[in-house]
Write a protein that holds these residues in place. Structure first.
Motif, PDB file in Angstrom:
ATOM      1  N   THR A   1     -13.953 -54.772  34.779  1.00 36.27           N
ATOM      2  CA  THR A   1     -12.883 -53.865  35.217  1.00 36.27           C
ATOM      3  C   THR A   1     -12.205 -53.138  34.065  1.00 36.27           C
ATOM      4  OG1 THR A   1     -11.297 -55.700  35.149  1.00 36.27           O
ATOM      5  CG2 THR A   1     -12.408 -55.231  37.268  1.00 36.27           C
ATOM      6  N   ALA A   2     -12.642 -53.430  32.830  1.00 32.56           N
ATOM      7  CA  ALA A   2     -12.056 -52.756  31.662  1.00 32.56           C
ATOM      8  C   ALA A   2     -13.142 -52.566  30.619  1.00 32.56           C
ATOM      9  CB  ALA A   2     -10.912 -53.583  31.076  1.00 32.56           C
ATOM     10  N   PRO A   3     -13.085 -51.470  29.858  1.00 33.59           N
ATOM     11  CA  PRO A   3     -14.091 -51.239  28.828  1.00 33.59           C
ATOM     12  C   PRO A   3     -13.842 -52.129  27.603  1.00 33.59           C
ATOM     13  CG  PRO A   3     -12.480 -49.488  28.773  1.00 33.59           C
ATOM     14  CD  PRO A   3     -12.142 -50.336  29.976  1.00 33.59           C
ATOM     15  N   GLU A   4     -14.862 -52.265  26.806  1.00 27.61           N
ATOM     16  CA  GLU A   4     -14.739 -53.075  25.574  1.00 27.61           C
ATOM     17  C   GLU A   4     -13.739 -52.473  24.604  1.00 27.61           C
ATOM     18  OE1 GLU A   4     -17.626 -55.095  22.162  1.00 27.61           O
ATOM     19  OE2 GLU A   4     -18.316 -53.341  23.315  1.00 27.61           O
ATOM     20  N   SER A   5     -13.563 -51.162  24.660  1.00 27.60           N
ATOM     21  CA  SER A   5     -12.632 -50.495  23.724  1.00 27.60           C
ATOM     22  C   SER A   5     -11.213 -51.020  23.881  1.00 27.60           C
ATOM     23  CB  SER A   5     -12.659 -48.985  23.942  1.00 27.60           C
ATOM     24  OG  SER A   5     -12.279 -48.669  25.273  1.00 27.60           O
ATOM     25  N   GLU A   6     -10.838 -51.436  25.097  1.00 30.47           N
ATOM     26  CA  GLU A   6      -9.495 -51.983  25.284  1.00 30.47           C
ATOM     27  C   GLU A   6      -9.340 -53.305  24.549  1.00 30.47           C
ATOM     28  OE1 GLU A   6      -7.857 -52.221  29.130  1.00 30.47           O
ATOM     29  OE2 GLU A   6      -8.330 -50.155  29.687  1.00 30.47           O
ATOM     30  N   VAL A   7     -10.350 -54.127  24.586  1.00 33.75           N
ATOM     31  CA  VAL A   7     -10.312 -55.398  23.853  1.00 33.75           C
ATOM     32  C   VAL A   7     -10.189 -55.122  22.365  1.00 33.75           C
ATOM     33  CG1 VAL A   7     -11.527 -57.547  23.361  1.00 33.75           C
ATOM     34  CG2 VAL A   7     -11.695 -56.504  25.643  1.00 33.75           C
TER      35      VAL A   7
ATOM     36  N   LEU B   1      -2.358 -59.569  25.165  1.00 26.91           N
ATOM     37  CA  LEU B   1      -3.030 -58.492  25.891  1.00 26.91           C
ATOM     38  C   LEU B   1      -4.535 -58.483  25.602  1.00 26.91           C
ATOM     39  CD1 LEU B   1      -0.505 -55.528  25.570  1.00 26.91           C
ATOM     40  CD2 LEU B   1      -0.901 -57.005  27.537  1.00 26.91           C
ATOM     41  N   GLU B   2      -4.895 -58.901  24.392  1.00 29.44           N
ATOM     42  CA  GLU B   2      -6.318 -58.981  24.045  1.00 29.44           C
ATOM     43  C   GLU B   2      -7.027 -59.991  24.946  1.00 29.44           C
ATOM     44  OE1 GLU B   2      -9.002 -59.721  20.022  1.00 29.44           O
ATOM     45  OE2 GLU B   2      -7.172 -60.897  20.357  1.00 29.44           O
ATOM     46  N   GLN B   3      -6.390 -61.123  25.165  1.00 28.75           N
ATOM     47  CA  GLN B   3      -6.980 -62.134  26.032  1.00 28.75           C
ATOM     48  C   GLN B   3      -7.116 -61.615  27.469  1.00 28.75           C
ATOM     49  OE1 GLN B   3      -8.324 -64.987  25.056  1.00 28.75           O
ATOM     50  NE2 GLN B   3      -7.777 -64.432  22.939  1.00 28.75           N
ATOM     51  N   GLN B   4      -6.083 -60.931  27.946  1.00 35.21           N
ATOM     52  CA  GLN B   4      -6.169 -60.372  29.290  1.00 35.21           C
ATOM     53  C   GLN B   4      -7.259 -59.307  29.379  1.00 35.21           C
ATOM     54  OE1 GLN B   4      -2.179 -58.997  30.128  1.00 35.21           O
ATOM     55  NE2 GLN B   4      -1.597 -60.964  31.034  1.00 35.21           N
ATOM     56  N   ALA B   5      -7.363 -58.482  28.301  1.00 37.23           N
ATOM     57  CA  ALA B   5      -8.399 -57.434  28.302  1.00 37.23           C
ATOM     58  C   ALA B   5      -9.794 -58.040  28.270  1.00 37.23           C
ATOM     59  CB  ALA B   5      -8.182 -56.509  27.107  1.00 37.23           C
ATOM     60  N   LYS B   6      -9.967 -59.160  27.603  1.00 41.12           N
ATOM     61  CA  LYS B   6     -11.269 -59.827  27.570  1.00 41.12           C
ATOM     62  C   LYS B   6     -11.666 -60.292  28.969  1.00 41.12           C
ATOM     63  CE  LYS B   6     -11.334 -61.485  22.779  1.00 41.12           C
ATOM     64  NZ  LYS B   6     -11.313 -62.682  21.897  1.00 41.12           N
ATOM     65  N   VAL B   7     -10.677 -60.838  29.670  1.00 38.81           N
ATOM     66  CA  VAL B   7     -10.963 -61.294  31.032  1.00 38.81           C
ATOM     67  C   VAL B   7     -11.388 -60.113  31.900  1.00 38.81           C
ATOM     68  CG1 VAL B   7      -9.962 -62.323  33.110  1.00 38.81           C
ATOM     69  CG2 VAL B   7      -9.429 -63.280  30.842  1.00 38.81           C
ATOM     70  N   ARG B   8     -10.663 -59.004  31.782  1.00 45.46           N
ATOM     71  CA  ARG B   8     -10.996 -57.825  32.570  1.00 45.46           C
ATOM     72  C   ARG B   8     -12.334 -57.228  32.140  1.00 45.46           C
ATOM     73  NH1 ARG B   8      -5.828 -54.040  32.368  1.00 45.46           N
ATOM     74  NH2 ARG B   8      -7.118 -52.833  33.838  1.00 45.46           N
ATOM     75  N   TYR B   9     -12.615 -57.310  30.827  1.00 45.05           N
ATOM     76  CA  TYR B   9     -13.898 -56.797  30.340  1.00 45.05           C
ATOM     77  C   TYR B   9     -15.050 -57.628  30.884  1.00 45.05           C
ATOM     78  CZ  TYR B   9     -17.766 -56.078  27.053  1.00 45.05           C
ATOM     79  OH  TYR B   9     -19.008 -55.854  26.488  1.00 45.05           O
ATOM     80  N   GLU B  10     -14.862 -58.945  30.897  1.00 45.78           N
ATOM     81  CA  GLU B  10     -15.921 -59.830  31.382  1.00 45.78           C
ATOM     82  C   GLU B  10     -16.171 -59.657  32.882  1.00 45.78           C
ATOM     83  OE1 GLU B  10     -14.573 -63.636  30.213  1.00 45.78           O
ATOM     84  OE2 GLU B  10     -15.094 -63.375  28.076  1.00 45.78           O
ATOM     85  N   THR B  11     -15.106 -59.234  33.591  1.00 44.63           N
ATOM     86  CA  THR B  11     -15.291 -58.996  35.036  1.00 44.63           C
ATOM     87  C   THR B  11     -15.706 -57.557  35.323  1.00 44.63           C
ATOM     88  OG1 THR B  11     -12.940 -58.466  35.268  1.00 44.63           O
ATOM     89  CG2 THR B  11     -13.612 -60.768  35.628  1.00 44.63           C
TER      90      THR B  11
END
Length: 448
Positions: free
Chosen positions: A185-191, A173-183
């Motif tokens: 669509t997700a805050p850094e806090s999720e990563v 999930l961390e890897q998926q959150a990083k992808v979303r953060y880089e695009t």
């Protein structure tokens, strides 16, 4: 019916668990039966118990030897200085230095001692019985201890698997959150959240690994493994999570224990020995009759200008009878009777202890199965909830906080299910140990 339902639920959930848990954890091929067999073969406590039996056997031989005559050979040499000055002849004085040689052989055959000899033989036989029952009891306790240590190591291993899978899930999930953060669509806090969860899972893994190593060290000690460390081929196998059905009846379990518990049979042997010790003390009221005989030869050199030889042969009967001892015999008999009564009370206490132990073991086992039934239902629901929330999170309809909650719940459920399954096994082993069945089970394993 309840336990059949648990069995079916366990099989249903096993497929889910197999999909969730990692197989990367190192495990061996050591089975529970093999661990117990090695323990009973190598443990020095059991070896010491066997030597105790051998020692008691030698004591019996010593006591039985009193049935046959004792034969003694004596020999000696003395250098003597003899001064002879009779009162009736004051002018006469003889002073001589001489050598005296003696050799003799004699026997003593005890014919009657108030039945003390027979009582001592019975005592020695019961001491062998006590040593044998003590060895069985040590076997019972060792089998129980090694079984529990083995199961605790398996529990720790399963918890390692759960922690590893939890870490893997959060890293994914961390890897998926990083992808979303880089695009964007997700805050850094999720990563960071999933990074934190992965580190916490790693800590859980470390704790479970420590528990595994501790349990393996205890098992290695019981198995008398060198350096108290299990080698790769002696590592326990993964826990097989098929839940067994069981039936029990307290009266049957208690009846079996009365006949087979070795510590109870040991007390019974002690009581029989105590009864014969009373007979030993009562034997002091009787006379003792022995047949004695032998031949003695004495040679004295340099008696003046001559040497002197003496040959004596004898055969006779000795009778000794203590008529008064100042109350010592009465006190010894009373003491022996009190010892017998003390052991009888210990026997009653042991029965109460066994009754209580079996009742507690049955209650614990029944409760463990009910807890397992409940935990399996919770596990089934927790897997479905986590999967549903995970899909919703990936679709962006639920928060990461909710996903954290359900993942934490799922991990906790896996840990509790593992603990419940293994606790059922431990409680079953405890019941077998309380009744004494575990000794028979282990003996059959060792024979195979």
């Amino acid at each position: 019916m309840r336990y059949t339902l648990i069995f079916l639920m366990s099989l249903l959930c096993n497929s889910v668990i197999a999909a969730e848990l990692s197989d990367d954890i190192s495990s061996g091929t050591l089975t529970l039966e093999r661990a117990c067999e090695i323990t009973l073969t190598n443990n020095p406590d059991f070896a010491a118990a066997v030597e105790r039996i051998n020692s008691a056997g030698q004591i019996l031989k010593q006591v039985q030897s009193s049935r046959i005559p004792a034969v003694d050979l004596t020999a000696g040499r003395k250098y003597q200085r003899v001064v002879d000055q009779p009162d009736w002849e004051p002018d006469y004085r003889m002073k001589e230095y001489m050598n005296q040689w003696t050799v003799g052989i004699g026997f003593n055959w005890l014919l009657f001692d108030g039945f003390v000899r027979e009582a001592n033989i019975m005592i020695a036989q019961q001491e062998i019985k006590q040593a044998e029952e003590l060895s069985f009891n040590i076997k019972r306790l060792l089998a129980q201890a090694s079984s529990i240590a083995f199961l605790q190591s398996q529990l720790a291993m399963e918890n390692m698997v759960v922690a590893a899978q939890n870490q893997h899930f959060n890293l994914h999930l961390e890897q998926q959150a990083k992808v979303r953060y880089e695009t964007g669509t997700a805050p850094e806090s999720e990563v960071l959240n999933f990074s934190l969860r992965a580190l916490q899972a790693e800590t859980d893994y470390m704790n479970a690994e420590l528990n595994f190593r501790t349990a393996c060290t205890v098992l290695a000690e019981l198995m008398a493994v060198k350096d108290a460390e299990l080698t790769a081929e002696l590592l326990p196998e993964r826990f097989k999570s098929a839940v067994k059905e069981f039936e029990y009846d307290f009266n049957q379990e208690f009846s079996y224990a009365l006949e087979h518990r070795p510590d109870l049979r040991k007390v019974q042997a002690e009581i029989i020995a105590a009864k014969h010790r009373v007979k030993v003390q009562k034997g002091n009221y009787y006379p003792k009759l022995s047949v004695v005989g032998g031949v003695d030869y004495t040679k004295t050199e340099d008696v003046g200008v001559i040497d002197q030889d003496e040959n004596i042969g004898y055969l006779g009967v000795n009778l000794s009878w203590n008529l008064f001892s100042g109350g010592r015999r009465e006190s010894q008999v009373a003491q022996a009777r009190h010892d017998e009564l003390m052991l009888e009370q210990q026997y009653k206490g042991k029965i109460l202890e066994i009754q209580s132990g079996i009742q507690q073991a049955i209650a614990n086992l029944d409760n463990s199965y009910r807890i397992l039934e409940n935990q399996l239902k919770i596990q089934n629901l927790a897997v479905r909830i986590r999967d549903s929330v995970n899909k919703a999170y990936l679709a962006g309809t639920v928060s990461v906080t909710r996903l954290n909650e359900v993942q934490t719940d799922l991990v906790a459920v896996f840990v509790r299910v593992n603990a419940a399954k293994i606790q059922c096994e431990i409680d079953g082993i405890t019941l077998d140990a309380e009744t004494g069945k575990i000794t028979e089970i282990m003996e059959n394993i060792c024979e195979k």
